[in-house]
Enzyme design. Structure first.
Site, PDB file in Angstrom:
ATOM      1  CD  GLU A  68     -46.171  40.897 -62.144  1.00  0.00           C
ATOM      2  OE1 GLU A  68     -46.917  41.734 -62.708  1.00  0.00           O
ATOM      3  OE2 GLU A  68     -45.690  39.917 -62.747  1.00  0.00           O
TER       4      GLU A  68
ATOM      5  CG  HIS B  90     -34.974  37.947 -67.120  1.00  0.00           C
ATOM      6  ND1 HIS B  90     -35.187  38.592 -68.316  1.00  0.00           N
ATOM      7  CD2 HIS B  90     -36.082  37.203 -66.888  1.00  0.00           C
ATOM      8  CE1 HIS B  90     -36.377  38.237 -68.796  1.00  0.00           C
ATOM      9  NE2 HIS B  90     -36.924  37.404 -67.948  1.00  0.00           N
TER      10      HIS B  90
HETATM   11  C1  LIG Z   1     -44.584  41.988 -65.397  1.00  0.00           C
HETATM   12  C2  LIG Z   1     -44.091  40.625 -65.743  1.00  0.00           C
HETATM   13  N1  LIG Z   1     -44.377  39.587 -64.931  1.00  0.00           N
HETATM   14  C3  LIG Z   1     -43.916  38.368 -65.206  1.00  0.00           C
HETATM   15  C4  LIG Z   1     -43.137  38.141 -66.298  1.00  0.00           C
HETATM   16  C5  LIG Z   1     -42.563  36.759 -66.582  1.00  0.00           C
HETATM   17  N2  LIG Z   1     -43.211  36.161 -67.757  1.00  0.00           N
HETATM   18  C6  LIG Z   1     -42.642  36.251 -68.971  1.00  0.00           C
HETATM   19  S1  LIG Z   1     -43.606  35.607 -70.151  1.00  0.00           S
HETATM   20  C7  LIG Z   1     -44.796  35.158 -69.067  1.00  0.00           C
HETATM   21  C8  LIG Z   1     -46.059  34.505 -69.566  1.00  0.00           C
HETATM   22  C9  LIG Z   1     -46.788  35.322 -70.572  1.00  0.00           C
HETATM   23  O1  LIG Z   1     -47.874  34.641 -71.097  1.00  0.00           O
HETATM   24  P1  LIG Z   1     -48.768  35.233 -72.250  1.00  0.00           P
HETATM   25  O2  LIG Z   1     -49.001  36.684 -72.011  1.00  0.00           O
HETATM   26  O3  LIG Z   1     -49.952  34.380 -72.370  1.00  0.00           O
HETATM   27  O4  LIG Z   1     -47.865  35.153 -73.556  1.00  0.00           O
HETATM   28  P2  LIG Z   1     -47.280  33.849 -74.288  1.00  0.00           P
HETATM   29  O5  LIG Z   1     -45.968  33.556 -73.649  1.00  0.00           O
HETATM   30  O6  LIG Z   1     -48.267  32.771 -74.120  1.00  0.00           O
HETATM   31  O7  LIG Z   1     -47.072  34.232 -75.695  1.00  0.00           O
HETATM   32  C10 LIG Z   1     -44.420  35.509 -67.772  1.00  0.00           C
HETATM   33  C11 LIG Z   1     -45.207  35.233 -66.568  1.00  0.00           C
HETATM   34  C12 LIG Z   1     -42.846  39.248 -67.115  1.00  0.00           C
HETATM   35  N3  LIG Z   1     -42.088  39.127 -68.216  1.00  0.00           N
HETATM   36  N4  LIG Z   1     -43.328  40.459 -66.820  1.00  0.00           N
END
Ligand SMILES: Cc1ncc(C[n+]2csc(CCOP(=O)(O)OP(=O)(O)O)c2C)c(N)n1
Ligand SMILES: [Mg+2]
Lengths: 456, 395
Positions: B128, B198
């Site tokens: 972000e 959320h």
């Molecule tokens: C600071 C923040 N930005 C966005 C999100 C929304 N979000 C939740 S999970 C996710 C993807 C995460 O991907 P990754 O780190 O590769 O983990 P995976 O889900 O593949 O295990 C996002 C964008 C969040 N939880 N926190």
């Protein structure tokens, strides 16, 4: 007088001075002590030795600047990019054969079976809780399909005193450490037995007893915290380290970079364990980063780094075990990148067919499954049979369904827990007043504030 | 891998004793994932939804656009249309954020990449602070940057970029530079099952920051018009979209290009006994509360105002209303302490002190993190709003 001052202060005047005059200026004295300092950093000699030595010019043609003391001068201009990709360590092939016998860990049968049964249990629990969310019985869920070996391989290499920071897709680690099905169910049901008192969404587990810090949704935030915990463990002389799990997506957050850097400079015994499963929700790795995965960044922070086949539980085990040894005995952070694949949807709020073909997933499952690979290994060793498999799956499924039904019957946490834990110590006036107001409302309007599902 | 409806697993779960507390609102029978944004029954039947073109163009702010046709759409479609218009009318406009390429987790950017290409509509890495800083940079050299933060709860890594950079870009350079081309969209507010991360409504943090504008639309028409205005405003603007309305709010929306004014509140319902101010999805809670009150106290006349812009906010409209009614109630989901209601209350008591018949009432979230299982006890519900309004009336 002014003219003289101006002359001596001006760069031109300084340039005009004879070079010999420079030798005696304090600037150069500083430079030579800088040189000694650099030499110490490079060669590791003690201050006393360095002072007694005659200061040589830059050792072996190394640069003088403090920013990169290992660098040598070159007269060839070149820009560096795309170094050779780091190799991926494995023990098992796709058929569960040990490729190099020297790499097979010496694990007793009970441990191997515990790892395997935990994988099956996690898988069965995921299936049931995912479906429970579809039926509206719990509000949210995230599965770990395809990543079971990263969980069990790493968890088996850790000790109970090691502190765990997770992202959210590491339920298997917690399970291996002893979190019970009942405890998982209670958290997902946000019932009165949930350690988190129903305040967080499902899968936000935490257990003080198991040294597993409570999951927080904001991504990346746990990484610098893990470094701090690791430093504290080191200061207090504990024979323990911290392991911090995160996704390859979260590794794009500023906190990731901050964490690796601060762990490195403070020489904190922290294992940064990246689950690189190819996706961050819909975002494929090609939109997430360029360069050689996450592992290549470890070297950038001066950190021991290994890339491992994340679907090979034994490789993960070996890597984490050795990383732990280095972290504790050599006081250093280690980066581990486990390559794997997210087989399930991101969460129950996601439909991955919107961004990856269903065949990509089905082809992947056919090609490689961490559970199948490990099972073949166990079968070949004579530790496991198809009959045992069928019996275990059946019994674990019925156990989970039983715990599931039990958790559903437990009431929601008491309203007594709504205003507690905001601050430790005495509640400030605003919270006291607000809690009283809320209670009066519930009493006055029972039809609007139905509390029958909540513990009294 | 995934249980189908006919599977034995599904039946096994069915047999288990069902809970009385079901998350029915977003369980879907079709087997497709349920909308993450939950559901709000009062929105579908709200009088604030415009069901005909006539109704739409009766709004004086939209009269000028009466020649355009209208189309029924929900709030995420309206947001999508606004960005579509922005991309079509401004070739320097770009849309980006986490998962934006495939349409975004709330489907707001659906189809835009196909239409405008991946160089103008694209995924960013998951950062972000990175993506907001990136947007500032694009805007600083004259582009129109439309950034999406996936949830308002996740804006905080970008807090520094917004508060210290975007907001001060113009002032600190003596107006040599600005990043007015930046717009930051983010879903906000409660959804029924969002828990700590959320559900939040962080508008007050940003309202404390001179140099930016903050907008919270209540409906599809508003979302489209305010977002387009935000994109074209010469200042960095934060647009907080109540995520529960993405699907729940459906109305006739003018097609094509139109804007609605920033910094202007809107009187949704005229009244003379008490002024009630809210924004975002809280307005539907207030609509319900007012209906309850009107039933209980026949003849009562409540004025309801949608603040729309939190920064700068329309003091004139509220002051005028309070001078008429003598009473003010403000409702918002964010915690009451230092919530934006505090600012409105302080300003109105300064300006309308002699006219006020009762202390200004705030009905808001309690001063605790947003708690999943206690959500219904946490939010400023219709019943709490009724109580707050009555307190102002009976003082
Ligand atoms: C600071 C923040 N930005 C966005 C999100 C929304 N979000 C939740 S999970 C996710 C993807 C995460 O991907 P990754 O780190 O590769 O983990 P995976 O889900 O593949 O295990 C996002 C964008 C969040 N939880 N926190
Ligand atoms: Mg990932």
């Amino acid at each position: 007088m002014f003219a003289a001052a101006i002359r001596s202060a001006s760069p031109l005047a300084r340039l005009a001075r004879p070079a010999a005059g420079l030798v005696r200026t304090p600037t150069l004295a500083a430079a030579s002590s800088l040189q000694r300092m650099l030499q110490r950093q490079v060669s590791g000699t003690s201050a006393a030795q360095a002072v007694s030595a005659v200061t040589p010019p830059t050792p072996e043609g190394r640069v003088l600047f403090p920013g990169a003391t290992g660098s040598h001068y070159t007269e060839k201009m070149s820009f560096n990019r795309d170094p050779k990709a780091m190799s991926t360590y494995r023990v098992l092939d796709l058929e569960g054969n040990v490729i190099d016998p020297a790499q097979e860990p010496d694990l007793p049968k009970e441990v191997l079976l515990k790892m395997y049964k935990s994988m099956l249990t996690l898988n069965a629990m995921d299936l049931i809780l995912y479906e429970a969310q579809r039926q509206g019985r719990i509000s949210f869920y995230m599965t770990s399909y395809g990543e079971e070996a990263t969980h069990m391989g790493s968890a088996a290499a850790l000790k109970n005193d090691d502190v765990v920071y997770g992202q959210y897709r590491e339920a298997g680690v917690l399970m291996y450490r002893g979190f019970t099905i009942e405890q998982f169910m209670n958290q997902c049901y946000s019932n009165a037995m949930d350690f988190g008192k129903g305040r967080q969404m499902p899968v936000h587990y935490g257990s003080r007893e198991l040294n597993f810090q409570t999951i927080s949704s904001p991504l990346g935030t746990q990484l610098p915290q893990a470094a701090g915990s690791a430093y504290a463990l080191k200061l207090s002389g504990k024979d323990a380290c911290v392991i911090c799990y995160f996704g390859e997506g979260a590794a794009s957050e500023g906190d990731f970079h901050a964490a690796l850097n601060i762990a490195s400079t403070t020489e904190s015994p922290c294992l940064f364990f990246c689950r690189n499963n190819g996706y961050a929700i819909s975002t494929p790795v090609k939109d997430q980063y360029r360069g050689d995965g996450i592992a290549s960044r470890g070297q950038g922070y001066g950190m021991d780094t290994i890339r491992v086949d994340g679907n090979d539980a034994l490789a993960v085990y070996n890597a984490v075990k050795e990383a732990r040894r280095r972290a504790i005995s050599e006081s250093r952070p280690v980066l581990i990148e486990a390559l794997t694949y997210r087989v399930g949807h991101h969460s129950t709020s996601d439909d991955s067919s919107a961004y990856r073909p269903k065949t990509e997933v089905s082809d992947w499952i056919k090609q490689d499954s961490p559970i199948a690979r490990f099972r073949k290994y166990l079968e070949k060793k004579g530790h496991w049979t198809a009959d045992e498999e069928a019996a275990f799956k059946k019994s674990v499924r019925s156990q989970i369904l039983k715990e599931f039904a039990a958790a559903e019957k437990i009431p929601k946490p008491s309203l007594d827990h709504m205003f507690t834990d905001v601050l430790a110590g005495e509640q400030p006036w605003n919270l006291k007043e607000q809690e009283a107001e809320m209670r009066a409302l519930v009493k006055e309007f029972p039809q609007h504030y139905d509390t029958k599902d909540y513990q009294k | 891998m995934f249980a189908r409806k006919s599977s034995p697993l599904f039946r096994a779960l069915r047999l288990a004793r069902p809970s009385t507390l079901r998350y029915r609102s977003y369980a879907s029978a079709s087997g497709t994932p349920p909308p993450a944004e939950g559901f709000m029954p009062s929105v579908a039947t709200s009088a604030f939804m415009n069901n005909t073109a006539d109704q739409v163009f009766r709004n004086p702010e939209l009269k000028a656009f009466a020649s355009s046709s209208t189309k029924k759409m929900n709030l995420f479609q309206a947001v999508n249309e606004a960005m579509d218009v922005a991309l079509a009318t401004d070739d320097k406009a770009v849309v980006f954020g986490e998962d934006v390429g495939f349409g975004g987790v709330f489907r707001c950017t659906m189809g835009l990449q196909e239409k405008y290409g991946a160089s103008r509509v694209f995924n960013t890495p998951l950062t972000e602070q990175g993506l907001v800083g990136f947007g500032i940079g694009m805007a600083a050299v004259g582009h129109t940057a439309i950034a999406e933060i996936q949830f308002a709860d996740y804006v905080f890594p970008a807090f520094d970029q917004i508060v210290n950079e975007a907001a001060k870009y113009r002032y600190r350079s003596g107006n040599q530079f600005d990043c007015g081309g930046l717009t930051i969209r983010m879903p906000c507010m409660a959804v029924g099952h969002g828990g700590h991360y959320h559900s939040q409504s962080p508008e007050a943090y940003f309202a404390h920051t001179p140099g930016i504008k903050v907008v919270v639309p209540r409906s599809p028409i508003q979302a489209k018009g305010l977002l387009l205005a935000a994109i074209r405003d010469p200042n960095p603007v934060i647009v907080m979209e109540p995520k529960i309305l993405y699907r729940a709010a459906v109305e006739q929306v003018p097609e094509g290009d139109y804007t609605l004014p920033l910094g202007k509140a809107e009187v949704l319902k005229q009244g003379k006994d008490v002024t009630v101010v809210g924004w975002g999805s809280q307005l539907y809670v207030l609509e319900t509360a007012i209906a309850m009150l009107e039933k209980e106290i026949p003849g009562i006349s409540v004025e309801l105002i949608d603040l729309r812009s939190v920064l700068p906010w329309d003091v004139e409209t509220i002051e005028k209303s309070v001078n008429k009614t003598g009473r003010l109630v403000i409702a918002h989901e964010a915690p009451v302490t230092s919530g934006f209601g505090a600012e409105i209350a302080a300003t109105i008591q300064e300006r309308c002190f002699l006219r006020l018949e009762a202390p200004v009432q705030r009905v808001a979230g309690w001063d605790i993190p947003f708690p999943l299982i206690f959500e219904k006890f946490y939010v400023p519900s219709a019943i709490r709003c009724v109580k707050g309004i009555k307190k102002a009336l009976n003082y």
